[in-house]
Design a protein around this motif. Structure first.
Motif, PDB file in Angstrom:
ATOM      1  N   THR A  16       6.576   3.624   8.245  1.00 48.69           N
ATOM      2  CA  THR A  16       6.345   4.631   7.207  1.00 48.69           C
ATOM      3  C   THR A  16       5.042   5.400   7.439  1.00 48.69           C
ATOM      4  N   ILE A  28      12.258   8.743  -1.058  1.00 48.79           N
ATOM      5  CA  ILE A  28      12.625   7.696  -2.031  1.00 48.79           C
ATOM      6  C   ILE A  28      13.199   8.326  -3.295  1.00 48.79           C
ATOM      7  N   THR A  90      10.107   0.332  -4.849  1.00 49.68           N
ATOM      8  CA  THR A  90      10.312   0.831  -3.482  1.00 49.68           C
ATOM      9  C   THR A  90       9.131   1.679  -3.033  1.00 49.68           C
ATOM     10  N   MET A  94       7.374  -0.453  -0.174  1.00 55.26           N
ATOM     11  CA  MET A  94       8.072  -0.090   1.063  1.00 55.26           C
ATOM     12  C   MET A  94       7.122   0.705   1.968  1.00 55.26           C
ATOM     13  N   LYS A  95       6.155  -0.009   2.517  1.00 50.54           N
ATOM     14  CA  LYS A  95       5.215   0.558   3.482  1.00 50.54           C
ATOM     15  C   LYS A  95       5.204  -0.377   4.679  1.00 50.54           C
ATOM     16  N   CYS A  96       6.232  -0.243   5.472  1.00 51.04           N
ATOM     17  CA  CYS A  96       6.425  -1.226   6.539  1.00 51.04           C
ATOM     18  C   CYS A  96       7.282  -0.606   7.630  1.00 51.04           C
ATOM     19  N   LEU A  98      10.600   0.328   9.605  1.00 51.42           N
ATOM     20  CA  LEU A  98      11.917   0.782   9.173  1.00 51.42           C
ATOM     21  C   LEU A  98      12.909   0.546  10.305  1.00 51.42           C
TER      22      LEU A  98
END
Length: 560
Positions: A16, A28, A90, A94-96, A98
């Motif tokens: 991300t 998102i 999310t 969701m900072k990882c 993909l």
């Protein structure tokens, strides 16, 4: 650049950090808008599909309403979280890395299985539709011949034997019959314990007469049974061994028996209630009903409730003779009450317990009618005279117990169902009764009770509620997709989904019941929910495909 980036993300594992924060939040947000609406309405549809269960009444509502309420509250929470908390979580977490779908091993496995099936279905659309139609048509005979019952029978691990003797049975004879049957049953290897009871407890809530015996049979675990022995075979074996002339035997289970008696007043699976004005006429009709139902397959433990044959000691005081001896009615009644019924003399206290001390004649003097006639009565002027000098003493017949319901006298014909479904047996019984009674006497009518009464009530409610729920679901689908075509596609897929349940019932020899109906309602909701999510996914995929081709995709969907 943007197009090249999309191509790269399909081929490698990205992060991300490679996209700006504003663009990440925008992705998102767009994804949540695309999926959230469909997820929310699909959950609402599933909640609505369970509404028929909440409109049931009686025993079936008590059984299934907690399940439906629990699931409804859980789904409502899930629907709210799906459109509020899930997008926020999310965005925060969701900072990882993909992983693209093409490199996800779980997705690849299922896609590998599904892709050839989906491709074959798309290439052979007409063949697939013909196969589905053949499955639907082939299930029609199974649906027609599907047995019906109120609830599937539950194995309680114990049995209840209910022998019924003649109404004039004595205490000693009822005790002898009970002990003899208990001894026979205890000798069967599969039986662990036996406990019999004749008559009723000292309470007004249990109106069981002395002629009705209840024997609870606790069975051993099935692993300790003889090879090849089943519950049905065990009941047949015990039924043959405990047969006694003049005793009608019925078999059921303790818990379901109590439920039946409390809810319907019938101690068997099904009962034919006969209402009228005269007990003798009701009993005669009951005998004719018994003759009509005798040879119906699956109908067992047939028994007519005895409305006559009870023995009563009738003491009729002759007033002129009593007056001749200087006695009044209360004097004679006092002697009869104390001699036969017993008179409370005092109360004894033993610790915290208190017991009445009664005085009455010994058993030998109360069992013989000639001894009863010689009961002495003390007079003021003529000394002691026998009871027969002032009263007529004789044994007369009458009803052993009078039952009334809806302000009318009631008799019953009782039977259980084994080896067949309840619906088929009752339908055959109704046909036989209709052939026997072209018209009942005026003021008399027949009603069906027991578990069949619950079954009919539940089926009638479901016939009304389910179409209303389907109409509401159609409205929700139209609000979601603004297309009647989508509504039609979703509802066309429902029969195909339900067919699997029909074939499963037939294969496993399961009758249609309220429990099965609740299962089909759940399947109905899952089918509609799956259809909604599938159409939402297809709409999104087509929109992306059109966008990749450079066309205006603002109003394009899979149904447009």
């Amino acid at each position: 650049m943007e197009k090249g980036y999309k191509i790269k993300t399909r081929e490698r594992i990205g992060h991300t950090r490679e996209i700006p924060e504003e663009e990440r939040i925008g992705v998102i947000e767009d994804s949540s808008r695309t999926v959230g609406r469909s997820v929310f309405f699909s959950v609402i549809i599933m909640i609505i599909s369970f509404a028929p269960v909440l409109f049931l009444t009686g025993q079936e509502r008590k059984l299934f309403a907690p399940l439906v309420l629990t699931k409804t509250f859980s789904l409502l929470g899930a629907a709210v979280l799906a459109i509020t908390v899930a997008p926020m979580l999310t965005a925060v977490f969701m900072k990882c890395r993909l992983v693209p779908e093409s490199r996800n091993p779980v997705s690849n496995f299922f896609i590998t299985l599904y892709k050839p099936i989906a491709r074959w279905c798309l290439n052979w659309r007409k063949t697939l539709l013909a196969m589905c139609m053949a499955l639907i048509v082939g299930s029609i005979p199974l649906i027609i011949n599907l047995g019906t019952e109120f609830m599937p029978p539950l194995d309680e691990g114990s049995l209840l034997l209910m022998p019924v003797t003649l109404p004039d049975v004595s205490n000693s004879e009822a005790k002898r019959i009970m002990q003899l049957q208990d001894k026979i049953i205890k000798g069967i290897p599969e039986v662990e314990n036996v406990l019999g009871k004749a008559g009723r407890a000292y309470t007004a809530t249990d109106n069981a007469p002395m002629s009705m015996i209840e024997t609870i049979i606790v069975l051993k675990p099935e692993r300790e049974w003889r090879a090849g022995m089943t519950k049905e075979k065990l009941i047949r074996e015990m039924d043959e061994k405990v047969r006694i002339p003049g005793v009608v035997v019925g078999w059921t289970q303790p818990i379901i028996n109590r439920i039946n008696m409390l809810s319907t007043g019938i101690r068997t699976d099904v009962g034919v209630k006969i209402y009228g004005k005269d007990l003798d006429s009701i009993y005669n009709i009951g005998r004719r009903v018994e003759e009509a139902l005798k040879d119906i397959p699956g109908l067992v433990d047939l028994y007519v409730e005895q409305l006559t044959g009870g023995k009563y000691l009738d003491i009729k005081i002759r007033r002129p003779d009593a007056a001749r001896y200087g006695l009044n009615i209360d004097d004679v009644n006092m002697v009869i009450e104390s001699a036969l019924g017993g008179m409370v003399l005092t109360t004894t206290v033993e610790g915290r317990e208190r017991f009445n001390v009664n005085l009455r004649l010994a058993q030998d003097y109360r069992d013989d009618i000639e001894e009863i006639k010689r009961i002495p009565i003390q007079t003021m002027m003529y000394g002691v005279v026998p009871l027969s000098s002032v009263a007529d003493v004789k044994v007369t017949e009458g009803p052993p117990m009078i039952n009334s319901e809806n302000a009318m006298l009631r008799g019953s014909v009782l039977f259980n169902v084994r080896g067949r479904d309840m619906g088929s047996v009752v339908n055959d019984a109704k046909r036989k009764i209709a052939e026997t009674f072209k018209q009942l006497p005026q003021g008399y009518y027949i009603d069906w009770s027991g578990q069949y009464e619950n079954q009919v009530r539940a089926q009638q409610r479901l016939k009304i509620i389910i179409p209303v729920v389907m109409l509401v679901i159609s409205l929700v689908l139209y609000i979601t997709f603004h297309s009647f075509t989508v509504v039609l596609i979703v509802f066309v897929s429902i029969p195909v989904a339900l067919i699997g349940g029909v074939y499963s019932l037939y294969y496993y020899h399961v009758n249609f019941s309220v429990a099965v109906a609740v299962g089909f309602i759940a399947l109905f909701g899952v089918s509609v929910e799956t259809g909604v999510l599938m159409i939402a996914y297809l709409n999104d995929s087509v929109k992306k495909l059109v966008e990749s081709k450079g066309h205006d995709a603002r109003n394009i969907s899979i149904m447009s």
